[in-house]
Design a protein around this motif. Structure first.
Motif, PDB file in Angstrom:
ATOM      1  N   ASP A   1      -4.282   4.566  -4.306  1.00 39.36           N
ATOM      2  CA  ASP A   1      -4.630   3.904  -3.055  1.00 39.36           C
ATOM      3  C   ASP A   1      -5.288   2.574  -3.404  1.00 39.36           C
ATOM      4  O   ASP A   1      -6.403   2.559  -3.940  1.00 39.36           O
ATOM      5  N   GLU A  40       0.825  -1.210   0.000  1.00 35.09           N
ATOM      6  CA  GLU A  40       0.000   0.000   0.000  1.00 35.09           C
ATOM      7  C   GLU A  40       0.857   1.257   0.000  1.00 35.09           C
ATOM      8  O   GLU A  40       0.568   2.213  -0.730  1.00 35.09           O
ATOM      9  N   ARG A  88       1.126   4.025  -3.063  1.00 36.73           N
ATOM     10  CA  ARG A  88       0.831   5.446  -2.875  1.00 36.73           C
ATOM     11  C   ARG A  88       2.014   6.319  -3.255  1.00 36.73           C
ATOM     12  O   ARG A  88       1.851   7.365  -3.898  1.00 36.73           O
TER      13      ARG A  88
END
Length: 208
Positions: free
Chosen positions: A116, A106, A110
């Motif tokens: 996301d 994650e 990002r």
């Protein structure tokens, strides 16, 4: 806005050919349905393709995290260092964040991809909202005819009011004044309607 302008232009073009109110209603409803389905299909394909591309990039990133965890950890630390974090602290933070593979994925998504993973756009939502928005706009020029009007001017008047209102609302989130945004949209939609009406009159005369 697309539905309003395109269906207004379609209706005025047909009306310029001196056709019956029934023909205008059928044309307007057909334009509404065709445009709304076209917008929905296009939006679904666009968002679905975008989502699939992001998922493919995430899979590549997940594979790199699995095969080269230390390299990815150093990459993350280098990113924090480039943003002004102390090198030792950046290395510690990167190491701690990399202990959880999903959390690491994650963060990398990002920081590197700008997405996301838990908040990807839905093609269905995009298609439904696009269909509904177009249909609402396209309904305005047809509405007076559905309520019993037999002349063009009520449809044009309602559509122009809608154009001004839409332009004014959009202007509220820009640097322009509400009246400028409203008048600009009114002018653009009005010109489109006038041109298509002229073409309808010209072609209607030529055909008859």
């Amino acid at each position: 806005m697309d539905g309003l302008v395109s269906n207004l232009a379609l209706i005025t073009g047909v009306a310029g050919g001196s056709v019956s109110a029934r023909t205008i209603v059928i044309t307007g409803l057909a334009g509404l349905a065709a445009g709304a389905f076209s917008m929905a299909a296009g939006e679904y394909t666009s968002v679905a393709s975008q989502r699939e591309l992001v998922l493919a990039e995430l899979e590549v990133e997940r594979d790199e995290l699995r095969r080269y965890p230390k390299d990815e950890q150093r990459e993350l630390a280098a990113l924090y260092i480039s943003r002004g974090v102390d090198p030792r602290l950046a290395a510690e933070v990167a190491e701690q964040l990399s202990t959880d593979p999903e959390q690491a994925l994650e963060i990398h998504a990002r920081e590197e991809l700008g997405v996301d993973p838990s908040d990807l756009p839905s093609p269905t939502v995009a298609a439904v909202s696009s269909f509904g928005s177009f249909a609402v706009g396209a309904l305005l020029p047809v509405l007076p005819y559905l309520l019993g009007a037999v002349q063009l001017w009520p449809a044009v008047l309602l559509a122009l009011v809608g154009l001004f209102g839409c332009g004014a609302v959009v202007a509220r989130i820009t640097a322009r004044t509400w009246w400028y945004g409203g008048l600009r949209q009114l002018l653009l939609g009005g010109v489109a309607a006038a041109v298509t009406y002229g073409l309808g009159t010209l072609f209607g005369t030529a055909v008859s």
